[in-house]
Design an enzyme around this catalytic site. Structure first.
Site, short mmCIF file in Angstrom:
data_model
loop_
_atom_site.label_atom_id
_atom_site.label_comp_id
_atom_site.label_asym_id
_atom_site.label_seq_id
_atom_site.Cartn_x
_atom_site.Cartn_y
_atom_site.Cartn_z
N GLU A 299 55.25 77.73 26.20
CA GLU A 299 54.40 77.80 24.76
C GLU A 299 54.00 79.16 24.76
OE1 GLU A 299 52.11 78.31 22.16
OE2 GLU A 299 51.01 76.95 23.06
N CYS B 182 47.67 81.39 19.68
CA CYS B 182 48.93 81.79 19.52
C CYS B 182 49.48 81.28 18.05
CB CYS B 182 49.74 81.34 20.55
SG CYS B 182 49.68 79.49 20.85
N GLU C 163 54.60 70.05 22.94
CA GLU C 163 53.68 69.45 23.34
C GLU C 163 53.01 68.42 22.07
OE1 GLU C 163 51.98 71.88 27.06
OE2 GLU C 163 51.29 72.81 24.99
#
Ligand code: ADP
Length: 479
Positions: A254, A288, A460
């Protein structure tokens, strides 16, 4: 730091169920004041090798637990996290800097993954497939991948590690995790509670370390580690992928983003401004999925920018533990320098600062709005990871989709419009793993979080999230 349960401030490492001291210490600082919070055991590559060996020993028995048994332990862990949410938030704000209300939100968000995967632990179904020949019966089962290694960043010291530990443990994997050197306290506190919840010895290790390179190499080169789950920069993701190539290491990555936030002429302007504030300035811009590029259509550009600047100027900057703070400090001087570089570059190429633009004391930075931003500026290509909102002007739908996709990243994106046809066209056209439509907040444990292109691989959360920790096994039975 006043905690109701002071034992949550743990400075030893959690190595396969034992709390261990190390002679070398890792200093943890409060980014709001620069003060020393704690000296934590600094683990070596040899510690990682030891933890991996213990994780391998513990794995078969953990996998042999029924889903319901693993679920019960995860559920107790979840309940303990909720019972200590205030202490965990205080720890998190102290080591990372975000406002206390956001820290509390993060603890609840992290806990929601533990709850979700506690539930999923019971639903790791296989399947039967009609045979391809009269005497054949085909079965598929899902099995844990084995020992997992995790590496997590500092921007969500609780949630990023919870998001990995929960599905791994639910699947029947054992796991060795290295939290970011800046923020090991939240991870260690989670381990204190996991132990209290009854997690068997060896199943989990949390190893703070200043030797990220050494532990990263151990995770990639130790054949016992079957999978690496990493959240962090695209550069380190590349390193892990390269290092893991020799053993075809299974990877969940990620990585960085460069999120576009697109506002069309027909958008609800106030909703767009609020969505933009939420998506851009949460965690002082250090997530992010934070908006990195704002695209405003020509017809509403000026009105949007004026209203955005007004809302941004009203954000209150201050230490996370001070009531009323909206924007805490940035994590480091380097983070501050990056924001300044992006602003200087944009100004040199013709952008204007509408509000903010300067550093304050310590690592605090004024929330900033830039207008007149164009594709040749650094900020169009690089993630700022700070409280800087750059606004680009655009005319057509096709033009903005092309501009939004003109990046190697593909994590989160946002679009504000009330035209249903356009919603679908733009959503489908954006090369991103996630699209917020008329909202700036998209993260939830019930949905698959992850990116495309160089923002990573794997998901996720949601029912898909557990797949990253499972292997499919197909059996062909001749009857
Ligand atoms: P950030 O900019 O968010 O700090 P990084 O990718 O540098 O992003 O860090 C994320 C995590 O990766 C941290 O836990 C850090 O210690 C770790 N890390 C940094 N370099 C390496 C490396 N070469 N190998 C393995 N882990 C690393």
């Amino acid at each position: 730091m006043q905690l109701t349960d002071p034992t949550l401030l743990e400075t030893r490492a959690f190595l396969a169920g034992d709390w261990v001291q190390r002679d070398t210490r890792l200093a943890v600082h409060d980014p709001a004041h620069g003060t020393l919070l704690a000296d934590v055991a600094d683990c070596s590559r040899a510690d990682a090798a030891q933890a991996i060996a213990h994780a391998a020993e513990a794995q078969p028995d953990w996998a042999a637990h029924t889903g319901k048994e693993r679920a019960a332990i995860l559920r107790r862990w979840h309940d303990l996290v909720l019972a200590h949410v205030d202490d965990l938030a205080i720890l998190l704000t102290a080591e990372m800097g975000k406002p206390l209300a956001e820290a509390k939100g993060e603890i609840l968000y992290g806990a929601s993954y533990i709850e979700w995967f506690a539930e999923e632990a019971k639903r790791i179904y296989g399947e039967t497939i009609p045979g391809h020949q009269r005497d054949k019966r085909l079965l598929v089962i899902r099995q844990p991948v084995g020992v997992v290694a995790a590496i997590t960043p500092w921007n969500f010291p609780n949630a990023m590690i919870a998001r990995k530990l929960a599905p791994a443990l639910a699947a029947g994997c054992t796991i060795v995790a290295k939290p970011a050197a800046e923020t090991p306290l939240s991870a260690l506190a989670l381990a204190v509670l996991a132990e209290r919840a009854g997690l068997p010895k060896g199943v989990l290790s949390i190893l703070p370390s200043s030797d990220a390179v050494g532990l990263g190499l151990e995770f990639c080169e130790n054949p016992t580690v079957r999978k690496i789950s990493f959240t962090g920069s695209t550069n380190v993701g590349r390193i892990l992928m390269r290092q893991g190539a020799a053993q075809i290491k299974k990877l969940s990555l990620e990585l960085g983003g460069n999120a576009p936030f697109i506002v069309f002429d027909d958008a609800d302007l106030e909703a767009a401004v609020q969505g933009c504030i939420a998506s851009k300035f949460r965690n002082a811009g250090q997530t992010c999925v934070c908006t990195n590029r704002i695209y405003a259509q020509a017809g509403i550009h000026d009105a949007f920018v004026a209203r955005l600047a007004q809302a941004v100027a009203a954000l209150r900057v201050g230490p996370g533990n001070q009531a009323g703070s909206d924007i805490g400090p940035l994590i480091s001087q380097a983070a501050l320098a990056k924001v300044e570089t992006h602003i200087a570059d944009a100004r040199a190429k013709g952008a204007a600062v509408l509000t903010g633009g300067t550093r304050l004391q310590g690592t605090f930075f004024q929330p900033t709005v830039l207008t007149g931003v164009t594709a040749n500026m650094t900020i169009a290509r690089e993630e700022t990871f700070g409280p800087l909102a750059p606004v680009f002007r655009f005319d057509t739908e096709a033009e903005v989709i092309a501009a939004a996709n003109d990046t190697e990243f593909g994590l989160a994106s946002y679009v504000f419009t009330r035209d249903i046809g356009r919603v679908w066209r733009v959503m489908a056209g954006l090369e991103y793993g996630m699209v917020g439509i008329n909202t700036g907040l998209i993260s939830t444990e019930v949905a698959p979080f992850g990116g495309v292109k160089q923002s990573g691989t794997g998901r996720e959360g949601s029912r898909h999230g557990i797949e990253d920790y499972l292997d499919l096994k197909y059996a062909c039975l001749s009857v």
